[in-house]
Design an enzyme around this catalytic site. Sequence first.
Site: not given
Length: 240
Positions: A88, A135-136, A195
């Site tokens: 991330d 990548g949250r 994301e």
Amino acid sequence: TGNFCEITVDIMDGFRNTGGFDMLGSGRHKIESKEQFDDSMAVCNAIGLDGLVVIGGDDSNTNGALLAEYFKANGCNTKVIGAPKTIDGDLKCPPHIPISFGFDTACKTYATLVSNVAIDALSAQKYYHIVRLMGRSASNIALEVALLTRPNACLIGEEVARDKRSMRDLTVELADMIEQRSKLGKDYGVIILPEGLIEFIPEFNQLMSELNDKLATLGVEATEASILANLSAENAACFK
């Protein structure tokens, strides 16, 4: 549980030059209760570990830090080391580690895939491909891949939050881009989305915040009818 494996030369030979992630495996469990901390310390003492390396992202390293403090407070000789490993790109330790292990590899891999999609779009010349990258909450991967591949559009969550752009704003922005390209005879393209984009859109951020509060309240069931009955008018409209 006390299960462990000593890494021998023969075991290592099967993973040499492969990165080894599949050898180590991955876990999503956290050490939270006193019993879990005690069990962890008991296992380290039983097998005589002088060091324990925790490899992972912010959650794993936070757990590692708590474990290190617990070991020290209780006289355990095992030293805990945290290695920042997350694709991330949201865990940095400047100036020692400017970016976490895994980020560069992930970006190069995704860039190759997005480039292939872009070539396919150029070949067919009749489709828009929307690519949602991992990548949250952080948009680091989306931004890096966009810089490497130059898509027709890339939304950055942090910029959306900074400018307070609504879902309507983003929709109009992308629609205008598609319309402008169409006037040039280009009815195709590539759009990259991070994301965690939805968390940064103001109305959805407010909705999710209230949803979390309501679902934590006794008597509110996780059903559409129950949620709508307990949401504010503004958030209920967004939910619909």
